[in-house]
Design an enzyme around this catalytic site. Structure first.
Site, PDB file in Angstrom:
ATOM      1  N   VAL A   1     -36.775 -72.189  26.970  1.00 19.02           N
ATOM      2  CA  VAL A   1     -37.668 -71.040  27.116  1.00 19.02           C
ATOM      3  C   VAL A   1     -38.862 -71.382  27.996  1.00 19.02           C
ATOM      4  O   VAL A   1     -39.138 -70.716  28.993  1.00 19.02           O
ATOM      5  CB  VAL A   1     -38.148 -70.536  25.742  1.00 19.02           C
TER       6      VAL A   1
ATOM      7  N   ASP B   1     -45.059 -81.273  27.604  1.00 20.66           N
ATOM      8  CA  ASP B   1     -44.097 -81.502  26.528  1.00 20.66           C
ATOM      9  C   ASP B   1     -44.321 -82.905  25.975  1.00 20.66           C
ATOM     10  O   ASP B   1     -44.611 -83.838  26.734  1.00 20.66           O
ATOM     11  CB  ASP B   1     -42.657 -81.372  27.045  1.00 20.66           C
TER      12      ASP B   1
ATOM     13  N   THR C   1     -38.733 -72.636  16.604  1.00 26.85           N
ATOM     14  CA  THR C   1     -39.082 -72.358  15.205  1.00 26.85           C
ATOM     15  C   THR C   1     -37.787 -72.363  14.400  1.00 26.85           C
ATOM     16  O   THR C   1     -37.195 -71.296  14.169  1.00 26.85           O
ATOM     17  CB  THR C   1     -39.809 -71.002  15.068  1.00 26.85           C
TER      18      THR C   1
ATOM     19  N   CYS D   1     -31.693 -68.690  17.643  1.00 32.69           N
ATOM     20  CA  CYS D   1     -32.256 -67.336  17.588  1.00 32.69           C
ATOM     21  C   CYS D   1     -31.534 -66.478  16.555  1.00 32.69           C
ATOM     22  O   CYS D   1     -32.032 -66.260  15.466  1.00 32.69           O
ATOM     23  CB  CYS D   1     -32.183 -66.681  18.972  1.00 32.69           C
TER      24      CYS D   1
ATOM     25  N   ARG E   1     -27.682 -77.540  19.805  1.00 30.04           N
ATOM     26  CA  ARG E   1     -28.483 -77.391  18.593  1.00 30.04           C
ATOM     27  C   ARG E   1     -28.023 -76.170  17.795  1.00 30.04           C
ATOM     28  O   ARG E   1     -27.824 -75.101  18.337  1.00 30.04           O
ATOM     29  CB  ARG E   1     -29.967 -77.266  18.952  1.00 30.04           C
TER      30      ARG E   1
END
Length: 437
Positions: free
Chosen positions: A22, A41, A91, A266, A337
């Protein structure tokens, strides 16, 4: 406070905190539009990869990374050089499906330590309503010693980037923006309009923007769960689900969703953020959680279907030779992931089957680190009892029947085509024991 004009003229810089699937494309796009960008990062190895001109995400490509003016850094103090900050960290959820806010809290801590007066901080991470104002702001204030609303302002603009999707990009998708007050909203909207050609939607509040994002993926999750449930029912009836959906899809208002494994960070995660907050308020979700249960069980269902088809083909189940083609959470994307393919692998192992896995697109190091999975070359797949075509990578879509024939040991070929890439009738006419969702 920092203004759109100062960002546009490069008088002030913009930072991206988190340079994954993203954050990195956002950073690159702002830089391409003439904005001074600091890309931060924590992962030093990732930063060095970007600095060497390599795009490990395949989102923008190596050539774009080589030419970008983004200042890539893992030194948090460099964030002091920016006044407009965008936080784009993952998240995830914990094993018990509760929100894991560790990344966004950690990013807030780092940014807070380096926040200067007059800054605007915009969060893009998907969260339940209230996280930005109730959790992130206190951290920013504590670490910076500054006061929100006086010394700095906050906004929220949920990410809508679809990894691997070359049609729906940052600049072509309408961007939801929000701010703590009208002044902040105006700045946030104008800054994002620099890169979003499709325009922005100004949400009434930060909580409205947070809620809008979390329901987008919850809605999709529920629709896919319905398709998965239909697939289970129709398979029991001996009816091809894809044929049913093609027929139903001729009606103008039929929603064209398809069954499949729901992974990634997501669709398979965001609904849990919403139901967690609902539980806190005393409401137990019924539709959302039932959809989640169906989707979370689909890997097990696929493995069980593979075993049943092996038995139909008179194959010995224990130690059967099974190949899985594809391991990423979606097609043409290296990200593994939260892939649901691992659920198929684990369930097959319960039956005494250790499948071989091939995926030329996947991040091999990531798969090894997260799942202890090691891939084999496509050429090493032969003499199989069953093959599970699990991910719709373009390379797999181009397979001919002659190529697929080479994977098998004999004429009793068990083929599970999870994404429906192949012509069912052709393979059944050729003697395959063909199965799909």
């Amino acid at each position: 406070m920092v203004t759109y004009e100062k960002i546009k003229s490069q008088e002030e810089a913009l930072s991206l905190v988190g340079l994954g699937y993203v954050g990195m494309p956002i950073a690159v796009e702002f830089a391409k539009r003439g904005v001074k960008v600091i890309g931060f990062d924590l992962n030093e190895a990732k930063i060095e990869t970007y600095k060497s001109g390599v795009d490990p995400t395949n989102e923008v490509g190596d050539e774009v990374i080589k030419d970008t003016t983004v200042e890539f850094t893992s030194n948090e103090e460099d964030l002091k050089g920016a006044k407009f900050h965008i936080v784009a960290v993952p998240t995830p959820v914990n094993d018990d499906h509760t929100p894991d806010l560790t990344p966004v809290e950690g990013a807030s801590t780092i940014l807070g330590r380096n926040l200067t007066k007059g800054s605007v901080v915009v969060f893009e991470s998907t969260v339940y309503p209230g996280v930005t104002e109730d959790i992130c702001v206190p951290i920013l204030e504590k670490e910076s010693g500054l006061k929100c609303g006086v010394d700095f302002k906050i906004g929220y603009s949920p990410e809508r980037i679809n990894p691997g999707d070359k049609a729906h990009r940052l600049n072509t998708i309408t961007k939801i923006v929000s701010g703590m007050d009208e002044e902040t909203l105006d700045v946030v909207a104008k800054v994002y309009e620099i890169v979003v050609d499709a325009g922005v939607h100004r949400a009434e509040s930060i909580k409205v923007a947070e809620a809008a994002k979390v329901i987008e993926n919850s809605q999709r999750d529920i629709n896919i769960a319905f398709m998965n449930e239909l697939s289970i029912i129709f398979n029991k009836m001996g009816i091809d689900t894809q044929s049913v959906l093609n027929a139903a899809g001729t009606k103008w208002n039929f929603l064209k969703f398809y069954p499949g494994l729901v992974g990634g960070h997501c669709i398979g995660v965001d609904p849990y953020y919403l139901t967690y907050k609902a539980e806190e308020l005393g409401y137990h979700s019924q539709i959302i959680l039932s959809g989640r249960r169906i989707n979370d069980d689909m890997g097990k269902y696929v493995a069980e279907s593979a075993v049943k088809n092996l038995i139909k083909a008179d194959k010995t189940v224990k130690n059967a030779k099974v190949a899985i083609l594809g391991f990423t959470f979606k097609e043409n994307c290296p990200d593994t992931r939260n892939t649901k393919i691992i659920d198929i692998v684990n369930e097959l192992c319960e039956y005494g089957i250790e499948p071989v896995i091939a995926d030329p697109t996947a991040d091999k190091a990531e798969a090894k680190r997260l799942y202890n999975v090691k891939f084999v070359d496509m050429d090493a797949i032969h003499d199989m009892d069953a093959v599970i075509l699990a991910v719709a990578h373009t390379e797999f879509s181009a397979f001919t029947m002659e190529r697929i024939d080479e994977f098998f040991a004999d004429d009793k070929k068990v083929l599970l085509d999870l994404k429906g890439l192949l012509n069912r009738k052709e393979y059944e006419d050729a003697g395959y024991l063909y199965w799909r969702l």
